[in-house]
Design a protein around this motif. Structure first.
Motif, short mmCIF file in Angstrom:
data_model
loop_
_atom_site.label_atom_id
_atom_site.label_comp_id
_atom_site.label_asym_id
_atom_site.label_seq_id
_atom_site.Cartn_x
_atom_site.Cartn_y
_atom_site.Cartn_z
N LYS A 1 0.83 -1.19 0.00
CA LYS A 1 0.00 0.00 0.00
C LYS A 1 0.87 1.25 0.00
N ARG A 2 0.42 2.25 -0.76
CA ARG A 2 1.12 3.54 -0.86
C ARG A 2 2.58 3.33 -1.29
N THR B 1 -3.21 4.12 -4.86
CA THR B 1 -2.40 4.61 -3.74
C THR B 1 -0.93 4.74 -4.07
N CYS B 2 -0.48 4.19 -5.21
CA CYS B 2 0.95 4.18 -5.49
C CYS B 2 1.40 5.47 -6.19
N ARG C 1 1.21 11.95 -8.82
CA ARG C 1 1.50 10.53 -8.59
C ARG C 1 2.51 9.94 -9.55
#
Length: 239
Positions: free
Chosen positions: A37-38, A61-62, A89
């Protein structure tokens, strides 16, 4: 000339009419990488941003930073970022992966991903037009793995796609740079076809132990797309 292709989850991609284009290898690699995650991801040799766009479409989330040496491809990546509104992002850095220490900080990414050149320099298996994208004349496997090792902290993940005949080279190059192969999957056109691609993921500083995933088959014996292949392209439900 540039062509636009619709991916999924609202993401589109402009790619050149000639030269390196989005293929099944990139789609399967983006799906294969086990993203936390992330995740903060670096795409080494990112071209026009295909893997970054795919990862952003897969996981909201990336964040992905591409590194690309070709200025034309880099500018196309910037265009893809802008047209999809992904400035927060997805980014593209113009630079040589072999000079990664001057481009990005050590240990600053949780994952590294790459669809690198498949053929050794001077192998004679590529045309002059595609030499930079298809042969290791600008970036060898060892240099690629060294760059990945620089970017990853202990436990960080490095995933790439390659030809099966280079598997020994892949494993040796990873281990020489303290990246232990942990997950592997073979890709076949159909169940009775020879392996055409290998997907490999390693961990920085990981312990020995390699998990073999079931082979990924693109087509059934009668030539229809498999459920797994349709899912990879978001043309059916995830199996």
């Amino acid at each position: 000339m540039k062509n636009a292709e619709t991916l999924w989850n609202g993401i589109t991609m402009i790619q050149p009419e000639r030269g390196f284009r989005l293929g099944t290898d990139s789609v399967l690699l983006a799906r294969f990488l086990s993203l936390p995650k992330r995740a903060k991801v670096t795409d080494l040799g990112s071209g026009s941003g295909a893997l970054g766009l795919l990862l952003c479409a897969f996981d909201e989330t990336c964040a992905v930073t591409g590194v690309e040496i070709d200025e034309t491809a880099h500018r196309l990546a910037l265009e893809n970022i802008a047209r999809n509104g992904l400035e927060g992002r997805l980014s593209s850095v113009l630079g040589d992966v072999r000079q990664i220490r001057a481009l990005l900080p050590a240990g600053s990414f949780s994952c590294v991903i790459s669809n690198p050149p498949y053929f050794a320099a001077g192998s004679g298996k590529v045309s002059a037009e595609n030499a930079a994208a298809r042969s290791e004349e600008r970036l060898s496997l060892r240099e690629l793995c060294a760059a990945a090792a620089w970017l990853l902290p202990s436990g960080g993940r490095f995933a790439l796609v390659h030809r099966p005949e280079r598997l020994c080279d892949l494993i040796c190059a990873m281990r020489e740079n303290a990246i232990e192969p942990k997950r592997i999957q073979f890709v076949r056109h159909s169940a009775d076809s020879p392996v055409c691609l290998v997907l490999l993921e390693g961990r920085r500083g990981g312990r020995p132990g390699l998990t073999y995933l079931p082979d990924f088959c693109e087509f059934t014996p009668d030539g229809a797309e498999t459920d797994e292949y349709r899912a990879a392209y978001h043309r059916g439900e995830q199996p």
